[in-house]
Enzyme design. Structure first.
Site, PDB file in Angstrom:
ATOM      1  N   ARG A 234      35.885 -13.649 122.611  1.00 58.31           N
ATOM      2  CA  ARG A 234      34.637 -12.966 122.947  1.00 58.31           C
ATOM      3  C   ARG A 234      34.861 -11.461 122.854  1.00 58.31           C
ATOM      4  O   ARG A 234      35.957 -10.976 123.145  1.00 58.31           O
ATOM      5  CB  ARG A 234      34.206 -13.302 124.385  1.00 58.31           C
ATOM      6  CG  ARG A 234      33.612 -14.675 124.559  1.00 58.31           C
ATOM      7  CD  ARG A 234      32.192 -14.763 123.992  1.00 58.31           C
ATOM      8  NE  ARG A 234      31.601 -16.066 124.257  1.00 58.31           N
ATOM      9  CZ  ARG A 234      31.304 -16.948 123.306  1.00 58.31           C
ATOM     10  NH1 ARG A 234      31.542 -16.680 122.029  1.00 58.31           N
ATOM     11  NH2 ARG A 234      30.740 -18.100 123.622  1.00 58.31           N
TER      12      ARG A 234
ATOM     13  N   HIS B  69      30.321 -12.852 113.619  1.00 58.81           N
ATOM     14  CA  HIS B  69      30.349 -14.018 114.509  1.00 58.81           C
ATOM     15  C   HIS B  69      30.032 -15.294 113.736  1.00 58.81           C
ATOM     16  O   HIS B  69      29.093 -16.026 114.080  1.00 58.81           O
ATOM     17  CB  HIS B  69      29.377 -13.832 115.685  1.00 58.81           C
ATOM     18  CG  HIS B  69      29.742 -14.695 116.873  1.00 58.81           C
ATOM     19  ND1 HIS B  69      29.483 -14.330 118.164  1.00 58.81           N
ATOM     20  CD2 HIS B  69      30.365 -15.909 116.948  1.00 58.81           C
ATOM     21  CE1 HIS B  69      29.918 -15.279 118.986  1.00 58.81           C
ATOM     22  NE2 HIS B  69      30.460 -16.252 118.263  1.00 58.81           N
TER      23      HIS B  69
END
Lengths: 318, 318
Positions: free
Chosen positions: B233, B281
């Site tokens: 993350r 992502h």
């Protein structure tokens, strides 16, 4: 028992390779310090030599070695050795099958298969434009990898790609059973194999049957926009056919580690071609430290009249 | 039994994602056409809902669902969901563990690990200069990969890299046994783990313990010239510390798929940094077609009071 080590085509090449030759001497002796290892051309009494270990040996030297039990080559490909007319047909040839070399080959294949499958260039271009666009041009499950050649190295590559979740087909001269891989066999199934292939990875040995196999006709049967990766031999690729197929869009890219002429000439068209990746025959470089283990193991097996690992089938040429 | 499907933070996002939402509806119904599937906000009588299936759900909606048997999330990371204060502590949360998503993650990790290990940029630069130089800057066996996080995804990545012949270490909160992988455990062994690492691959869940874990201090313990790959993350990476470590040469590169702010702002320094690879992502995007299998399977298990796959440990936060 004496072992002759023959590395390098001529004195000039032997000089250039001297530290590599020394590494081989050290690595072989590390396996067995008792070895009577003799470095070409200083072999002493030739009748004492039981095994010759060769890498780019000078052409024409083999006639003299009528009494050796085997010729062990330090490369995976034996095409260059087999083209030597001085080889005596009754003397077995044993190829290197080093698991570390297989790792290297496998890593290379994966690197450039993934480069294409995971669209590294696409993401790189988005980055250049500061563009956060998550749409993928294609999903990996829509593409099929076709591995040409399912020998020691090709099989390893096919299995590894399959375990990563890719759809993998393979093509080979003789029938093979490989878990997770659909195998096509022989000339009869070659076109069918090609018609299912988005990325062709060539790991074929160079033989009369595979010379020029990457040609216009082969390319025309691959899926539109296919990619080829040649890790076999330069002589398997018809260079002008590749350029034409890239121009027409039938192929969208090629990754080449081997060439008809090596080093690839400075002015060769491949160097600057935007759709061709050139690497200087580095997919696998035999590592003396790891390969020596198998060379010495094979010598010991043959001394006990056991079958060596990697014996070449002279009728097949690999 | 009714199932509530909640995708998208607000009406605007739901509109943008409408075709993706439809794909989820179709994929879930393809698993079981009898499902009473209700799309948020049109859930009907809320007391009839037994399971809620969520992806980027609006904050604060969970208080109402006092009777549901579980919340099933459609992502591997649950940090964003767990930060929602309206969650009721007695309701279990179940995460997706889709093998196809694991393939995707694994392929991404491999792509960029190999990019570094096989020195793709080095060979590319030689090609630009028509330079046939076969010397390798380093051999792969001299480098160690350190996988941070050995959950469902991290373990898969570590095992795959190890099978390719790489030296792989792993670091995890709790002790793990993984064949071929040396595992370091907990805070006590973190620095030792870092000191052995040339490429750190972060697949940690985001928790209070892992927030900001990729910081100055962490970088200083990695081997000189290390590379990091962040697939965890964005909140795990201290951005200015990364820039400083790249400037000083302590790190030579970073591959980043996740960011503190997503989309990564147009004017962010990372986009143009020569030592940073940015991807938007995309290491894994949940595929409804494959993931729906597990969602429906888990619902059926829980209806029979069996344990679902991927139940989140709320005390650990992953």
């Amino acid at each position: 028992m004496a072992i002759g080590l023959v590395i390098g085509r001529d004195e000039n090449e032997r000089k250039k390779m001297s530290s590599y030759i020394q590494e081989w001497m050290d690595s072989l002796l590390a396996q067995d310090p008792q070895l009577d290892l003799r470095l070409y051309p200083n072999l002493g009494d030739i009748n004492e030599i039981d095994f010759i270990v060769v890498l780019n040996a000078p052409t024409g030297i083999f006639k003299e070695f009528t009494h050796v039990k085997a010729i062990l080559t330090l490369t995976a490909g034996v095409d260059s050795l087999l083209s030597d007319n001085s080889l005596l047909p009754h003397i077995p040839i044993v190829r290197i099958e080093d698991p570390f070399m297989a790792d290297d080959i496998c890593q290379y294949a994966l690197t450039y298969v993934l480069q294409y499958m995971k669209q590294v260039e696409h993401w790189h271009n988005l980055q250049k434009h500061h563009d956060w666009d998550r749409r993928v041009p294609f999903v990996f499950s829509s593409k099929t990898i076709g591995v040409m050649g399912l020998g020691y190295l090709g099989k390893r590559v096919a299995v590894t790609l399959s375990q990563l979740g890719f759809t993998v087909n393979g093509w080979s001269q003789s029938p093979k059973e490989i878990p997770g891989v659909t195998v096509y066999t022989g000339q009869d199934q070659f076109i069918d194999f090609l018609q299912h292939t988005d990325i062709a990875v060539c790991l074929l040995p160079l033989t009369l049957n595979t010379r020029d196999i990457l040609n216009k006709n082969t390319f025309s049967h691959l899926k539109k926009g296919a990619h080829i990766i040649n890790m076999g031999r330069g002589e398997q690729l018809v260079e002008e056919d590749l350029l034409a197929a890239l121009d027409s869009g039938q192929l969208t890219g090629a990754t080449l580690d081997v060439f008809r002429q090596e080093p690839l000439p400075k002015d060769h068209l491949f160097w600057d071609h935007p759709k061709i990746i050139v690497t200087p025959h580095i997919a696998s470089i035999t590592n003396p430290r790891t390969a020596a283990v198998q060379v010495v193991e094979n010598i010991k097996r043959m001394q006990k009249s056991e079958e060596p690992i990697g014996k070449v089938d002279l009728t097949q040429g690999y």
